[in-house]
Each structure stands twice: as C-alpha cells, then as structure tokens.
Design an enzyme around this catalytic site. Structure first.
Site, mmCIF file in Angstrom:
data_model
loop_
_atom_site.group_PDB
_atom_site.id
_atom_site.type_symbol
_atom_site.label_atom_id
_atom_site.label_comp_id
_atom_site.label_asym_id
_atom_site.label_seq_id
_atom_site.Cartn_x
_atom_site.Cartn_y
_atom_site.Cartn_z
ATOM 1 N N SER A 70 0.930 -1.051 0.007
ATOM 2 C CA SER A 70 -0.069 0.068 0.001
ATOM 3 C C SER A 70 0.910 1.280 -0.168
ATOM 4 O O SER A 70 2.142 1.205 0.447
ATOM 5 C CB SER A 70 -0.995 -0.045 1.153
HETATM 6 N N1 SAH Z 1 -0.857 -5.081 4.164
HETATM 7 C C1 SAH Z 1 0.057 -5.128 2.840
HETATM 8 C C2 SAH Z 1 -0.902 -4.740 1.430
HETATM 9 C C3 SAH Z 1 -1.888 -5.948 1.159
HETATM 10 S S1 SAH Z 1 -2.510 -5.872 -0.172
HETATM 11 C C4 SAH Z 1 1.558 -4.479 2.761
HETATM 12 O O1 SAH Z 1 1.525 -3.716 3.793
HETATM 13 O O2 SAH Z 1 1.988 -4.893 1.883
HETATM 14 C C5 SAH Z 1 -3.807 -7.247 0.071
HETATM 15 C C6 SAH Z 1 -3.466 -8.532 0.542
HETATM 16 O O3 SAH Z 1 -4.609 -9.320 0.903
HETATM 17 C C7 SAH Z 1 -2.855 -9.227 -0.625
HETATM 18 O O4 SAH Z 1 -1.570 -9.810 -0.062
HETATM 19 C C8 SAH Z 1 -3.883 -10.414 -0.854
HETATM 20 O O5 SAH Z 1 -3.213 -11.874 -1.060
HETATM 21 C C9 SAH Z 1 -4.399 -10.591 0.689
HETATM 22 N N2 SAH Z 1 -5.673 -11.139 0.547
HETATM 23 C C10 SAH Z 1 -6.698 -11.059 0.058
HETATM 24 N N3 SAH Z 1 -7.864 -11.543 0.350
HETATM 25 C C11 SAH Z 1 -7.500 -12.404 1.419
HETATM 26 C C12 SAH Z 1 -7.996 -12.921 2.498
HETATM 27 N N4 SAH Z 1 -9.297 -13.587 2.275
HETATM 28 N N5 SAH Z 1 -7.619 -13.399 3.419
HETATM 29 C C13 SAH Z 1 -6.085 -13.186 3.619
HETATM 30 N N6 SAH Z 1 -5.186 -12.484 2.834
HETATM 31 C C14 SAH Z 1 -6.032 -11.963 1.745
#
Ligand code: SAH
Length: 222
Positions: A70
């Site tokens: 992000s």
């Molecule tokens: N917080 C992260 C950004 C995340 S992007 C950072 O600091 O880099 C969102 C993430 O959520 C992705 O890696 C995706 O694979 C994950 N995601 C999507 N659906 C999910 C679910 N149901 N459970 C766990 N992770 C999930």
C-alpha cells in the site's frame, strides 16, 4: 562493500524514511507516534528489487502475485485511525502482503497477528520480518475473513483488501472499546475506508475517505 559504504547507505535510507515521514505530516498525518514508526521501518526491504528506488515515494507498488504494497499515506492513515491515547493494543491484520503494514503496526503494538492467503507472500513476509527482528508478529496462511479466533478479542483490526461488506467474524472478534478499519466496496464500486468502533452498546461506523484496494478474496460474494 566497505563498512563506511554500508554506513553511508544506511544513513541515506534513514534520511529517505525521515523525508517520507515529513511528507506524510504535510499530507495531514498528525500522530507523531505513527510518523516515528514510518521513519523507523525500512520500506525498501519490502519492495521488489526493481522498485527499490521508489520505496520512499508516497505510492503503492507491485509485490507480485497481482498484489501491492500500500501507499505509505494510506498505511499511516489506517494506523492513525486505530491509535488510542494509550497506543495500540493487540492487533489483527487481514492481508499481510509484503509485511510492511505489519512491521509499522509491530513498532507500535505489543502483539500483531497477520493473515495472508497467498502462500508465497506469507512465507516471504514471515522470513523478512524475522530477519529484521520483529519478534512480536505472528503469521498465518489462510482466509483472514474468518479472523483468528484463538487470539481474539483484538483491540484493533485492520483489513488491507476490499470487500462488499465487513466480514462478520472480524466484527465479532473486535474487543469492546476496540477499533476496526477496512475498505468497503464491491468490485467496480468506489471503495470507502470505514472506521468501526465497538462499545458496550454495539457498533458505530464512520467513513474516512475513498480508497482503492485489491479485493479480499473469498469473502462477501467474491
Ligand atoms: N498490508 C499489505 C498490503 C496488502 S495487499 C502490505 O503492507 O504490503 C492485500 C493482501 O491481501 C494481498 O496480499 C492479498 O493476497 C491478501 N488477501 C486477499 N484476500 C485475503 C483473504 N481472504 N485472507 C487473507 N489475505 C487476503
């Protein structure tokens, strides 16, 4: 590389992080505890090789697997929304991704629990945070929409992927007096960043701003 060159490089990275914190202050992040955490976490270690030079720009970047790290402003805004006078308590994060948000939270909270569904990202983030010495972060590979019942209730819950609604288990695992921040909006809809607070009388919610996150997979109609 010589010790002097390593030291010089570290100094540059530190200066870049402090400049980023200053930029975020200018963009309305007022909580100095959060800005200190941004200045402390080496974001360049969480980006892909080719993007290192952009690590301290205020933008989201690809981390592979169709996912992103992000934008620092949104990391700071969401963290700030969870902070109370006393700081951060026990935190649950859904969507570990690169692990950067988890590291920022771990700088401020006694314990962070983070869940990622993509196994490769889960493994990479866990190894990196271990290497960087964040020993108060607990990782799980699976569907974060179900929460992590064993360690509930959480004083703060942060969802870093968007769904049409907030998964009910996450609301259930929020402590009374706790705060949850999550992007809400279906595919092709404008997403709104929502802050939910739980009191003895129930839940109340407030819209913070419009945002754009990758989808929360496997939750709420996906
Ligand atoms: N917080 C992260 C950004 C995340 S992007 C950072 O600091 O880099 C969102 C993430 O959520 C992705 O890696 C995706 O694979 C994950 N995601 C999507 N659906 C999910 C679910 N149901 N459970 C766990 N992770 C999930």
């Amino acid at each position: 590389m010589s010790a002097a060159a390593v030291g010089h490089r570290r100094g540059l990275a530190r200066a870049a992080r402090e400049a980023l914190a200053g930029k975020l202050r200018g963009r309305g992040i007022g909580d100095e505890r959060v800005l200190d955490a941004i200045a402390a976490v080496p974001r360049h270690r969480f980006t892909e090789e080719g993007f290192t030079h952009l690590a301290y720009e205020d933008q989201s970047l690809s981390i592979g697997h169709g996912q992103t790290i992000s934008q620092p402003w949104i990391v700071a805004l969401m963290t700030q929304a969870l902070m109370t006078k006393g700081g951060l308590g026990q935190v649950l994060e859904v969507g570990t991704g690169s692990g950067y948000q988890a590291a920022v939270l771990a700088t401020l909270a006694p314990r962070v629990f983070t869940i990622e569904r993509v196994a490769a990202l889960y493994r990479r983030a866990r190894a990196l945070l271990e290497e960087l010495g964040y020993d108060n972060v607990h990782f799980r590979c699976g569907d974060g929409a179900k929460g992590w019942k064993q360690f509930a209730p959480f004083d703060a819950v942060i969802v870093t992927a968007a769904a049409a609604g907030i998964p009910p288990p996450l609301l259930g695992q929020l402590a009374v007096g706790g705060r949850l921040v999550a992007p809400v909006g279906g595919r092709d809809e404008t997403q709104e960043l929502m802050l939910v607070t739980r009191s003895r009388r129930g839940y109340s919610e407030r819209r913070l701003c419009s945002v754009k996150f990758v989808p929360l997979v496997g939750a709420c109609g996906e």
